[in-house]
Design an enzyme around this catalytic site. Structure first.
Site, PDB file in Angstrom:
ATOM      1  CE  LYS A 227     -71.445 -24.531   6.020  1.00 50.87           C
ATOM      2  NZ  LYS A 227     -73.220 -24.743   5.559  1.00 50.87           N
ATOM      3  N   GLY A 279     -68.873 -31.595  -1.626  1.00 49.09           N
ATOM      4  CA  GLY A 279     -69.651 -30.805  -2.355  1.00 49.09           C
ATOM      5  C   GLY A 279     -69.249 -30.270  -3.833  1.00 49.09           C
ATOM      6  CB  SER A 280     -69.747 -27.385  -5.948  1.00 51.24           C
ATOM      7  OG  SER A 280     -68.946 -26.518  -5.008  1.00 51.24           O
ATOM      8  CB  THR A 281     -65.330 -29.116  -8.829  1.00 50.37           C
ATOM      9  OG1 THR A 281     -65.629 -30.511  -8.878  1.00 50.37           O
ATOM     10  CG2 THR A 281     -63.965 -29.212  -9.004  1.00 50.37           C
ATOM     11  CB  VAL A 283     -66.989 -25.101  -2.560  1.00 53.82           C
ATOM     12  CG1 VAL A 283     -66.545 -25.149  -1.147  1.00 53.82           C
ATOM     13  CG2 VAL A 283     -68.083 -23.962  -2.851  1.00 53.82           C
ATOM     14  N   GLY A 284     -64.499 -26.959  -3.593  1.00 55.46           N
ATOM     15  CA  GLY A 284     -63.285 -27.799  -3.166  1.00 55.46           C
ATOM     16  C   GLY A 284     -61.918 -27.074  -3.350  1.00 55.46           C
ATOM     17  CD  GLU A 301     -67.778 -37.296  -2.902  1.00 53.24           C
ATOM     18  OE1 GLU A 301     -67.648 -37.018  -3.873  1.00 53.24           O
ATOM     19  OE2 GLU A 301     -68.767 -37.712  -2.188  1.00 53.24           O
ATOM     20  CB  CYS A 335     -70.878 -36.617  -6.220  1.00 53.41           C
ATOM     21  SG  CYS A 335     -70.872 -37.971  -5.004  1.00 53.41           S
ATOM     22  CD  GLU A 432     -71.477 -32.829 -10.004  1.00 55.04           C
ATOM     23  OE1 GLU A 432     -71.032 -31.753  -9.465  1.00 55.04           O
ATOM     24  OE2 GLU A 432     -71.557 -33.789  -9.535  1.00 55.04           O
TER      25      GLU A 432
HETATM   26  P1  NDP Z   1     -71.537 -26.436  -2.399  1.00 53.36           P
HETATM   27  O1  NDP Z   1     -70.266 -26.762  -2.836  1.00 53.36           O
HETATM   28  O2  NDP Z   1     -71.340 -24.845  -2.485  1.00 53.36           O
HETATM   29  O3  NDP Z   1     -71.764 -26.669  -0.910  1.00 53.36           O
HETATM   30  C1  NDP Z   1     -71.435 -27.912  -0.021  1.00 53.36           C
HETATM   31  C2  NDP Z   1     -71.279 -27.411   1.258  1.00 53.36           C
HETATM   32  O4  NDP Z   1     -70.046 -26.560   1.326  1.00 53.36           O
HETATM   33  C3  NDP Z   1     -72.472 -26.747   1.759  1.00 53.36           C
HETATM   34  O5  NDP Z   1     -72.429 -26.986   3.352  1.00 53.36           O
HETATM   35  C4  NDP Z   1     -71.924 -25.207   1.834  1.00 53.36           C
HETATM   36  O6  NDP Z   1     -72.680 -24.233   2.680  1.00 53.36           O
HETATM   37  C5  NDP Z   1     -70.609 -25.251   1.929  1.00 53.36           C
HETATM   38  N1  NDP Z   1     -69.747 -24.170   1.206  1.00 53.36           N
HETATM   39  C6  NDP Z   1     -70.310 -23.340   0.494  1.00 53.36           C
HETATM   40  N2  NDP Z   1     -69.295 -22.423  -0.048  1.00 53.36           N
HETATM   41  C7  NDP Z   1     -68.289 -22.651   0.740  1.00 53.36           C
HETATM   42  C8  NDP Z   1     -66.788 -22.210   1.259  1.00 53.36           C
HETATM   43  N3  NDP Z   1     -66.522 -21.018   0.331  1.00 53.36           N
HETATM   44  N4  NDP Z   1     -66.075 -22.801   1.940  1.00 53.36           N
HETATM   45  C9  NDP Z   1     -66.470 -23.762   2.666  1.00 53.36           C
HETATM   46  N5  NDP Z   1     -67.858 -24.340   2.601  1.00 53.36           N
HETATM   47  C10 NDP Z   1     -68.701 -23.616   1.787  1.00 53.36           C
HETATM   48  O7  NDP Z   1     -72.693 -26.929  -3.307  1.00 53.36           O
HETATM   49  P2  NDP Z   1     -73.758 -26.278  -3.826  1.00 53.36           P
HETATM   50  O8  NDP Z   1     -74.710 -26.490  -2.692  1.00 53.36           O
HETATM   51  O9  NDP Z   1     -73.753 -24.687  -4.182  1.00 53.36           O
HETATM   52  O10 NDP Z   1     -74.125 -26.922  -5.080  1.00 53.36           O
HETATM   53  C11 NDP Z   1     -73.554 -26.458  -6.544  1.00 53.36           C
HETATM   54  C12 NDP Z   1     -73.407 -27.538  -7.141  1.00 53.36           C
HETATM   55  O11 NDP Z   1     -72.406 -28.258  -6.558  1.00 53.36           O
HETATM   56  C13 NDP Z   1     -74.291 -28.479  -7.521  1.00 53.36           C
HETATM   57  O12 NDP Z   1     -75.130 -28.052  -8.764  1.00 53.36           O
HETATM   58  C14 NDP Z   1     -73.562 -29.971  -7.975  1.00 53.36           C
HETATM   59  O13 NDP Z   1     -73.264 -29.847  -9.325  1.00 53.36           O
HETATM   60  C15 NDP Z   1     -72.359 -29.555  -7.050  1.00 53.36           C
HETATM   61  N6  NDP Z   1     -72.489 -30.626  -5.651  1.00 53.36           N
HETATM   62  C16 NDP Z   1     -71.732 -31.699  -5.884  1.00 53.36           C
HETATM   63  C17 NDP Z   1     -72.110 -32.408  -4.648  1.00 53.36           C
HETATM   64  C18 NDP Z   1     -71.327 -33.733  -4.191  1.00 53.36           C
HETATM   65  O14 NDP Z   1     -71.532 -34.732  -3.721  1.00 53.36           O
HETATM   66  N7  NDP Z   1     -70.096 -33.931  -5.012  1.00 53.36           N
HETATM   67  C19 NDP Z   1     -73.079 -31.988  -3.324  1.00 53.36           C
HETATM   68  C20 NDP Z   1     -73.567 -30.897  -3.562  1.00 53.36           C
HETATM   69  C21 NDP Z   1     -73.474 -29.989  -4.857  1.00 53.36           C
HETATM   70  P3  NDP Z   1     -73.995 -23.809   2.267  1.00 53.36           P
HETATM   71  O15 NDP Z   1     -75.052 -24.915   1.920  1.00 53.36           O
HETATM   72  O16 NDP Z   1     -74.429 -23.124   3.504  1.00 53.36           O
HETATM   73  O17 NDP Z   1     -73.932 -22.990   1.305  1.00 53.36           O
END
Ligand code: NDP
Length: 523
Positions: A227, A279-281, A283-284, A301, A335, A432
């Site tokens: 996804k 992605g974000s901590t 959601v992680g 990650e 990140c 971050e």
């Molecule tokens: P998220 O962690 O929300 O999104 C990353 C991915 O996870 C997207 O595909 C998102 O889908 C999906 N997602 C969102 N919520 C859930 C969930 N509950 N369960 C499973 N998957 C989910 O990052 P954001 O886009 O909201 O960014 C927010 C902050 O996160 C940024 O400001 C930054 O600080 C950090 N970030 C860190 C990243 C990294 O590489 N470590 C990358 C991106 C963000 P969808 O896009 O449809 O919401």
């Protein structure tokens, strides 16, 4: 002027300095304007780069993109669609399918069938052929993917062209090479794939994160449901076409699009064996909780707040470039960005002056222009987050500097920003920001640098700049970061594992550890 005037967006063609005491154009420092060139005798020659836009015509867009399940494009069962937008213009790019939980079920079941029927039974040398083919097609279509990635994500075309796309192809080449050598790579293991991998990726490196995840998964013999982020689904959907072009057996790679809740439904699905998330901590952590107590393998990650440490014996010109690349690459939406700069106290004054001068040469604007250094912020929510944290930095007593530059009238742009007089406890030193914002701190001794650098909830990456090899080795062993770069920053290679400590997540991607994470006994 009031410190409340929004930082970044509203700034005019002059440099801006802002602190709690107020905000003023930085007229006193003689910072060169990007639109003039100093002859050294006080004369300024007006200077502008001619526009050098890459053609959008290279990408043939449809108005709508469905889900990619079982080798076919299918409509979402709920009949709903959402729009992906160009962050540089705020114009719609295409309509994208909003998957339902039933679509997730179908994608996982198709991936399971493909795992049993085709992929896990193929000899490694046959799997490798597909991966080599995908790598070659990505290279052949590299210009198209570079334009697409910049259009959908806002990143400068020179980065998509020179970093994202070549590195994505390199990951397929690299893991293709391992597919038929697993028993040599892991001699003490009976190398068996896990099964179906659920992969959720972010918007900052959409194609590259896809490659980091899909290439090792397939090389090890797993099938995939991926996804992408809702703001950057395009390159994953074009990758579906690459899979078709490579004649990949149907169902080996499936792509579903939709909001976060669909990502959660995917990782929670009982027939998934492996979850990989970037992605974000926040959601992680949610995913960690959802997977806890199951047999699923998990790699996370997450975020970072990297320290980039400059000793007084560092090669200064290189270090300035390393700092710029560390934090302004991909608008700082990285990140492992070097968002905390630690400069040894003895050189901090001249170093910051030179950094400000270099900052003033960065060109902010159209991501598709080949001269652009800093493109658009990926989405409006992210821009709001950056603005909020920058205002918090000023309110907490740090001094903000932004170079002279004009921002496009439309789109989500933010000026490259640096903060001095930053307290360790300040939000801009702890949280971050995920934007082009650098917080400068100082240190006197190596021990103090280590202490301050490790004073963070994260532990993804760090950088050390010094001429002394012994100091590099000593610092590397003490910094709690998954990756430490020495006299460079933000360098990536498929052979090199990447991942974090603490709130930056766990597990490694890249290299052999990244392959092991997709095999039985590898986690
Ligand atoms: P998220 O962690 O929300 O999104 C990353 C991915 O996870 C997207 O595909 C998102 O889908 C999906 N997602 C969102 N919520 C859930 C969930 N509950 N369960 C499973 N998957 C989910 O990052 P954001 O886009 O909201 O960014 C927010 C902050 O996160 C940024 O400001 C930054 O600080 C950090 N970030 C860190 C990243 C990294 O590489 N470590 C990358 C991106 C963000 P969808 O896009 O449809 O919401």
């Amino acid at each position: 002027m009031s410190p409340k005037a929004p930082a970044g967006k509203s700034a005019g063609p002059r440099a801006i300095v802002a602190s709690k005491r107020g905000r003023s154009p930085d007229v006193g420092r003689g910072t060169p304007s990007p639109s003039s060139w100093s002859l050294g005798d006080g004369q300024q020659i007006p200077w502008e780069y001619a526009p050098a836009p890459e053609s959008r015509e290279i990408v043939q867009l449809k108005s709508r993109y469905g889900l990619f399940i079982g080798g076919k494009e299918v409509a979402p069962r709920g009949g709903q669609w959402f729009t992906t937008v160009d962050p540089a213009t705020e114009e719609p790019i295409a309509e994208i399918a909003r998957a339902t939980v039933k679509d997730v079920d179908q994608a996982v079941s198709v991936a399971r069938k493909a795992f049993r029927r085709d992929w896990s039974t193929l000899p490694g040398s046959e799997r490798a052929k597909y991966l080599f083919r995908i790598a070659r097609i990505l290279q052949e279509r590299s210009r198209e993917f570079a334009v697409l990635e910049s259009l959908d994500g806002g990143k400068p075309i020179k980065e998509s062209r020179d970093v994202d796309v070549p590195l994505a192809a390199a990951h397929f080449w690299y893991y293709a090479g391992w597919a038929d050598k697993l028993e040599y790579a892991f001699p003490n293991l009976d190398p068996r794939p896990l099964g179906v991998a659920a992969q959720v990726i972010p918007w900052n490196f959409p194609l590259l994160m896809l490659a980091w995840k899909i290439a090792p998964a397939l090389a090890a013999g797993n099938t995939v449901v991926l996804k992408p982020a809702s703001s950057t689904p395009m390159s994953a959907l074009f990758f579906a076409d690459v899979c078709r072009q490579a004649d990949l057996p149907s169902g080996v790679v499936n792509i579903i699009t939709g909001p976060g809740e669909i990502g959660l439904a995917l990782v929670k699905h009982p027939d998934v064996d492996k979850v990989a998330f970037t992605g974000s901590t926040m959601v992680g952590k949610e995913i960690g909780l959802a997977v806890a107590g199951t047999n699923k393998a998990l790699t996370l990650e997450l975020g970072g707040k990297a320290a980039n440490i400059i000793f007084d014996d560092a090669p200064i010109d290189q270090a300035i470039e390393g700092v710029i690349n560390g934090i302004y690459f991909n608008q700082g939406e990285v990140c492992c960005a070097g968002s905390r700069l630690f400069v040894q106290e003895s050189i901090v004054g001249p170093f910051i002056e030179r950094l400000k001068d270099r900052l003033s040469t960065l060109r902010v604007g159209d991501p598709l222009d080949k001269n652009t250094d800093v493109g658009a912020i990926n989405n409006a929510a992210q821009l709001a987050k950056i603005e909020e944290l920058v205002e918090a930095g000023i309110a907490e007593g740090a001094e903000m500097y932004q170079p002279a530059c004009e921002l496009p009238a439309r789109g989500w742009f933010f000026r490259p920003t640096l903060f001095t007089h930053v307290a360790q406890s300040s939000r801009i030193a702890q949280e971050e920001i995920f934007g082009p914002v650098l917080s400068v701190l100082t240190f006197r001794t190596p021990a103090e640098a280590v202490e301050k650098a490790n004073n963070t909830a994260y532990g993804l990456s760090a950088g050390v700049w010094t001429e002394k090899g012994s100091r590099i080795l000593s610092m590397v062993s003490k910094l709690r970061a998954g990756v430490v770069w020495a006299n460079t920053f933000n360098r990536f290679d498929p052979t090199s594992p990447f991942g974090g400590y603490k709130e930056s997540g766990y597990g490694r991607e890249g290299g052999l550890p990244g392959l092991l994470a997709y095999m039985e006994g590898g986690h």
